[in-house]
Motif scaffolding. Structure first.
Motif, mmCIF file in Angstrom:
data_model
loop_
_atom_site.group_PDB
_atom_site.id
_atom_site.type_symbol
_atom_site.label_atom_id
_atom_site.label_comp_id
_atom_site.label_asym_id
_atom_site.label_seq_id
_atom_site.Cartn_x
_atom_site.Cartn_y
_atom_site.Cartn_z
ATOM 1 N N MET A 147 0.857 -1.188 0.000
ATOM 2 C CA MET A 147 0.000 0.000 0.000
ATOM 3 C C MET A 147 0.896 1.242 0.000
ATOM 4 N N SER A 148 0.441 2.255 -0.770
ATOM 5 C CA SER A 148 1.233 3.496 -0.758
ATOM 6 C C SER A 148 1.132 4.065 0.657
ATOM 7 N N PRO A 149 2.154 4.813 1.101
ATOM 8 C CA PRO A 149 2.121 5.256 2.493
ATOM 9 C C PRO A 149 0.899 6.123 2.821
ATOM 10 N N LEU A 150 0.342 6.855 1.832
ATOM 11 C CA LEU A 150 -0.824 7.684 2.156
ATOM 12 C C LEU A 150 -2.007 7.246 1.306
ATOM 13 N N ALA A 151 -3.015 6.672 1.992
ATOM 14 C CA ALA A 151 -4.255 6.308 1.292
ATOM 15 C C ALA A 151 -5.374 7.184 1.866
ATOM 16 N N ILE A 152 -6.316 7.575 1.018
ATOM 17 C CA ILE A 152 -7.461 8.362 1.505
ATOM 18 C C ILE A 152 -8.729 7.632 1.096
ATOM 19 N N THR A 153 -9.590 7.312 2.084
ATOM 20 C CA THR A 153 -10.868 6.660 1.782
ATOM 21 C C THR A 153 -11.995 7.652 2.034
ATOM 22 N N ARG A 154 -12.828 7.853 1.030
ATOM 23 C CA ARG A 154 -13.973 8.757 1.185
ATOM 24 C C ARG A 154 -15.210 7.930 1.506
ATOM 25 N N THR A 155 -15.720 8.073 2.714
ATOM 26 C CA THR A 155 -16.937 7.320 3.024
ATOM 27 C C THR A 155 -18.157 8.238 2.907
ATOM 28 N N LEU A 156 -17.877 9.561 2.705
ATOM 29 C CA LEU A 156 -19.003 10.486 2.548
ATOM 30 C C LEU A 156 -19.313 10.595 1.058
ATOM 31 N N PRO A 157 -20.565 10.352 0.615
ATOM 32 C CA PRO A 157 -20.873 10.605 -0.804
ATOM 33 C C PRO A 157 -20.623 12.078 -1.133
ATOM 34 N N PRO A 158 -20.244 12.408 -2.357
ATOM 35 C CA PRO A 158 -19.810 13.782 -2.705
ATOM 36 C C PRO A 158 -20.805 14.857 -2.262
ATOM 37 N N ASP A 159 -22.115 14.585 -2.381
ATOM 38 C CA ASP A 159 -23.067 15.668 -2.053
ATOM 39 C C ASP A 159 -23.530 15.573 -0.600
ATOM 40 N N ALA A 160 -22.831 14.735 0.196
ATOM 41 C CA ALA A 160 -23.274 14.491 1.582
ATOM 42 C C ALA A 160 -23.333 15.796 2.356
ATOM 43 N N THR A 161 -22.302 16.611 2.185
ATOM 44 C CA THR A 161 -22.251 17.795 3.047
ATOM 45 C C THR A 161 -23.362 18.767 2.683
ATOM 46 N N THR A 162 -23.611 18.957 1.395
ATOM 47 C CA THR A 162 -24.679 19.900 1.018
ATOM 48 C C THR A 162 -26.034 19.393 1.495
ATOM 49 N N ALA A 163 -26.262 18.080 1.333
ATOM 50 C CA ALA A 163 -27.560 17.527 1.768
ATOM 51 C C ALA A 163 -27.700 17.666 3.286
ATOM 52 N N ALA A 164 -26.615 17.407 3.997
ATOM 53 C CA ALA A 164 -26.666 17.493 5.467
ATOM 54 C C ALA A 164 -26.859 18.944 5.900
ATOM 55 N N LEU A 165 -26.202 19.876 5.200
ATOM 56 C CA LEU A 165 -26.357 21.303 5.546
ATOM 57 C C LEU A 165 -27.805 21.720 5.334
ATOM 58 N N ARG A 166 -28.390 21.311 4.226
ATOM 59 C CA ARG A 166 -29.787 21.670 3.939
ATOM 60 C C ARG A 166 -30.710 21.175 5.044
ATOM 61 N N THR A 167 -30.497 19.911 5.452
ATOM 62 C CA THR A 167 -31.353 19.334 6.504
ATOM 63 C C THR A 167 -31.159 20.078 7.821
ATOM 64 N N ASP A 168 -29.877 20.293 8.187
ATOM 65 C CA ASP A 168 -29.589 20.954 9.473
ATOM 66 C C ASP A 168 -30.153 22.366 9.529
ATOM 67 N N VAL A 169 -30.010 23.110 8.423
ATOM 68 C CA VAL A 169 -30.478 24.506 8.425
ATOM 69 C C VAL A 169 -32.000 24.543 8.439
ATOM 70 N N ALA A 170 -32.634 23.679 7.628
ATOM 71 C CA ALA A 170 -34.110 23.668 7.580
ATOM 72 C C ALA A 170 -34.678 23.315 8.955
ATOM 73 N N GLN A 171 -34.087 22.286 9.597
ATOM 74 C CA GLN A 171 -34.595 21.870 10.920
ATOM 75 C C GLN A 171 -34.252 22.912 11.991
ATOM 76 N N GLY A 172 -33.000 23.338 11.983
ATOM 77 C CA GLY A 172 -32.528 24.195 13.075
ATOM 78 C C GLY A 172 -33.163 25.569 13.082
ATOM 79 N N LEU A 173 -33.377 26.140 11.880
ATOM 80 C CA LEU A 173 -33.895 27.516 11.846
ATOM 81 C C LEU A 173 -35.413 27.561 11.881
ATOM 82 N N THR A 174 -36.039 26.395 11.877
ATOM 83 C CA THR A 174 -37.501 26.386 12.056
ATOM 84 C C THR A 174 -37.870 25.802 13.415
#
Ligand code: AVJ
Length: 319
Positions: free
Chosen positions: A1-28
């Motif tokens: 294995m190369s000394p630095l491996a990066i595994t992405r377990t978050l789907p690419p749009d995870a953060t935007t979807a999570a932000l939308r949910t958090d803001v919609a829930q939190g600000l209402t």
């Protein structure tokens, strides 16, 4: 294995979807809230690094003092071959551990910021060429799948970030940690401690206004990501000590009656004059409370170390 491996377990749009949910829930909700994870865009991460250097903000210095004094003992007590660091960020704190963990084979930094992970991984490899670094782009609260790595493992959750979790979230988190640990593994936990209100308030409302800017940055994140029209100048930073719950609250207070539009959510959010949004809790702990919370999750507190003036604590816990 190369000394630095990066595994992405978050789907690419995870953060935007999570932000939308958090803001919609939190600000209402009432009272309005926003989760602190959204502070940490590039600007927010930079502002937090600035906060750690502020004279009023003691936790980083206090934790570093303990790590420097106890890293050898931690290495001896655990014999760790793998170090997993949750919410690793810049991994600055980790250096002291890595220098002491002489048997270490693999380092697994876990963070939601891929850029922070890549930078930290490269920097650490430069100093520890024999180390295998397997970075995980993941939200540690979302349940962790750790890569195969030699035991015993040391799971480090430093900085006092566990204090950002509400008590029920802490219970869930500690149970998930316990499920991750195998016999011989250990948890190294950083907890800020209960102390006088004046010291606590100064640490979260510094005289230079860096924390105020850090707090307001979440409005800029929402403006950018969700096309909202928050005017940060129309909100004031507040830090409040909740003596009953023993946590600091950061809030943003609306300076006037206003309505903020969030087109991406098809939402208009009304703020009364003086209305406050809670943007973070930062819980402060006592030794017996930490022992109890660890115990309830099936973890045994083995060691408890504080800095010279008992402002902050590192604890080592095992299954
Ligand atoms: C990075 C979550 C540990 O709670 O002290 C610093 C974040 N908030 N100043 C903390 C923070 C305001 C910090 N943690």
């Amino acid at each position: 294995m190369s000394p630095l491996a990066i595994t992405r377990t978050l789907p690419p749009d995870a953060t935007t979807a999570a932000l939308r949910t958090d803001v919609a829930q939190g600000l209402t909700s009432s009272p309005k809230t926003l989760p602190p994870k959204w502070f940490y865009d590039a600007r927010g991460s930079e502002l937090f690094e600035d906060i750690t250097a502020l004279p009023e903000y003691y936790p980083t210095r206090a934790e570093r003092e303990i790590l420097l004094a106890r890293a050898g003992q931690i290495a001896t007590a655990t014999g760790a071959r793998t170090l997993v660091e949750l919410g690793s960020g810049s991994s600055e704190k980790t250096r002291h551990l890595l220098d002491a963990l002489t048997r270490l084979h693999t380092y697994v930094p876990v963070d939601v910021s891929e850029s922070a992970l890549a930078a930290a991984g490269e920097a650490l490899l430069a100093d520890h060429p024999g180390l295998t670094v397997h970075a995980l782009v993941a939200d540690f609260q979302g349940g962790l799948e750790l890569p195969e790595a030699p035991g015993p493992r040391l799971l480090a959750f430093l900085g006092g970030t566990i204090g950002n979790l509400l008590p029920a979230e802490r219970t869930g988190f500690l149970h998930s940690v316990r499920d991750l640990l195998e016999p011989g593994d250990a948890l190294l936990l950083g907890t800020d401690l209960v102390k006088d209100e004046g010291t606590l308030l100064a640490a979260y409302d510094d005289s230079q206004g860096v924390t105020a800017e850090f707090n307001k940055n979440v409005l800029t994140v929402i403006n950018r990501e969700l096309a909202a029209d928050f005017d940060p100048a129309q909100f004031a930073h507040r830090a409040v000590w909740d003596a009953e719950r023993e946590w600091i609250e950061m809030r943003l207070r609306s300076l006037k009656e206003q309505t903020v539009k969030i087109p991406a959510l098809d939402l208009a959010v009304h703020f009364a004059a003086g209305e406050e949004v809670r943007t973070e809790v930062s819980a402060k702990f006592r030794k017996e409370g930490v022992r109890r919370e660890l115990g309830a999750a099936g973890l045994e507190l083995r060691d408890w170390w504080t800095d010279g003036t008992a402002r902050f604590a590192l604890s080592l816990a095992v299954r």
